[in-house]
Scaffold this motif. Structure first.
Motif, PDB file in Angstrom:
ATOM      1  N   THR A   1       5.085  -0.531  10.379  1.00 45.76           N
ATOM      2  CA  THR A   1       4.603   0.155   9.123  1.00 45.76           C
ATOM      3  C   THR A   1       3.997   1.284   9.401  1.00 45.76           C
ATOM      4  O   THR A   1       3.205   1.485  10.216  1.00 45.76           O
ATOM      5  CB  THR A   1       3.575  -0.870   8.481  1.00 45.76           C
TER       6      THR A   1
ATOM      7  N   ARG B   1       8.080   1.035   5.818  1.00 46.41           N
ATOM      8  CA  ARG B   1       8.384   0.192   6.781  1.00 46.41           C
ATOM      9  C   ARG B   1       9.607   0.215   7.336  1.00 46.41           C
ATOM     10  O   ARG B   1      10.568   0.072   6.619  1.00 46.41           O
ATOM     11  CB  ARG B   1       7.828  -1.199   6.115  1.00 46.41           C
TER      12      ARG B   1
ATOM     13  N   ASN C   1       3.269   2.056   1.956  1.00 46.47           N
ATOM     14  CA  ASN C   1       3.577   2.332   3.078  1.00 46.47           C
ATOM     15  C   ASN C   1       5.087   2.097   3.466  1.00 46.47           C
ATOM     16  O   ASN C   1       5.589   1.065   3.334  1.00 46.47           O
ATOM     17  CB  ASN C   1       2.633   1.615   4.291  1.00 46.47           C
TER      18      ASN C   1
ATOM     19  N   ASP D   1       1.279   3.129   8.210  1.00 45.22           N
ATOM     20  CA  ASP D   1       0.259   3.121   7.485  1.00 45.22           C
ATOM     21  C   ASP D   1      -0.640   4.299   7.025  1.00 45.22           C
ATOM     22  O   ASP D   1      -1.715   4.537   6.370  1.00 45.22           O
ATOM     23  CB  ASP D   1      -0.695   2.034   8.052  1.00 45.22           C
ATOM     24  N   GLU D   2      -0.391   5.476   7.529  1.00 47.66           N
ATOM     25  CA  GLU D   2      -0.737   6.743   7.402  1.00 47.66           C
ATOM     26  C   GLU D   2      -0.102   7.466   6.221  1.00 47.66           C
ATOM     27  O   GLU D   2      -0.608   8.573   5.876  1.00 47.66           O
ATOM     28  CB  GLU D   2      -0.860   7.620   8.524  1.00 47.66           C
ATOM     29  N   CYS D   3       0.977   6.783   5.777  1.00 45.12           N
ATOM     30  CA  CYS D   3       1.553   7.254   4.588  1.00 45.12           C
ATOM     31  C   CYS D   3       1.466   6.536   3.324  1.00 45.12           C
ATOM     32  O   CYS D   3       1.688   5.323   3.435  1.00 45.12           O
ATOM     33  CB  CYS D   3       3.247   7.219   4.816  1.00 45.12           C
ATOM     34  N   ASP D   4       1.361   7.203   2.205  1.00 46.54           N
ATOM     35  CA  ASP D   4       1.442   6.268   1.039  1.00 46.54           C
ATOM     36  C   ASP D   4       2.371   7.097  -0.084  1.00 46.54           C
ATOM     37  O   ASP D   4       1.837   8.245  -0.493  1.00 46.54           O
ATOM     38  CB  ASP D   4      -0.135   6.257   0.361  1.00 46.54           C
TER      39      ASP D   4
ATOM     40  N   ASN E   1       0.825  -1.260  -0.071  1.00 45.98           N
ATOM     41  CA  ASN E   1       0.054   0.061   0.094  1.00 45.98           C
ATOM     42  C   ASN E   1       0.788   1.319  -0.151  1.00 45.98           C
ATOM     43  O   ASN E   1       0.411   2.330   0.451  1.00 45.98           O
ATOM     44  CB  ASN E   1      -0.961  -0.033   1.162  1.00 45.98           C
TER      45      ASN E   1
END
Length: 176
Positions: free
Chosen positions: A56, A42, A40, A58-61, A38
């Protein structure tokens, strides 16, 4: 410790985006910064007991088809690791104290690691990479994004530009 990279990753990529900076597969403690599923970022490492731990963000893409300035800063006083994209704080995670204490002295690789066949190589464009010996403040990171890398910064351990590189190259500390 602060790790900075200018990257570009397709918004259509599925699965892992690949390793930006790692010594995974070498002997000793592991530290790896990769783009996971996704898009993200890590952080993956082994602690002093050899236990593998991953965080990870998970608020970053970072998948965007555009150049992204990504910075991961490790604050040893608070055990916080923060990710900034294009000069803006996106997410902070508190890590265990042993993460900071067990950063390896093994050789690190940019854009891949030493796993068999290097299956987790970076699957986008890596235009530049730098690493610093200290945690950078939000102001310093914004300045980095707006004005570029200060090559006279005493905490700068290494800076590499890859804009003209067409094939894999080997860099040693002597090249810095």
């Amino acid at each position: 410790l602060t790790i900075e990279a200018n990257i570009m990753l397709s918004k259509d990529i599925t699965g892992r985006g690949g390793v930006i900076f790692s010594n995974y597969g070498s002997n000793g403690d592991i530290l790896s910064l990769e783009i996971y599923t996704n898009g993200n970022p890590r952080l993956y490492y082994t602690n002093e007991d050899g236990v593998e731990i991953g965080y990870t963000f998970d608020e970053c893409d970072v998948r965007s088809d555009k150049l992204v300035h990504m910075v991961m800063s490790f604050n040893e006083e608070t055990n916080a690791v923060s990710v900034y994209l294009d000069g803006n704080l996106v997410q902070t995670i508190t890590v265990t104290k042993d993460m900071i204490d067990t950063i390896s002295q093994e050789n690190f690789f940019i854009g891949g690691d030493v796993r068999t066949n290097n299956t987790q190589y970076f699957k986008g464009s890596l235009l530049s990479f730098s690493v610093y010996s200290k945690a950078k403040s939000a102001e310093e990171i914004t300045n980095m994004f707006n004005n570029g890398i200060d090559l006279t910064d005493e905490s700068l351990l290494g800076y590499y530009e890859f804009k003209d590189v067409k094939t894999a190259i080997y860099l040693s500390d002597a090249d810095v």
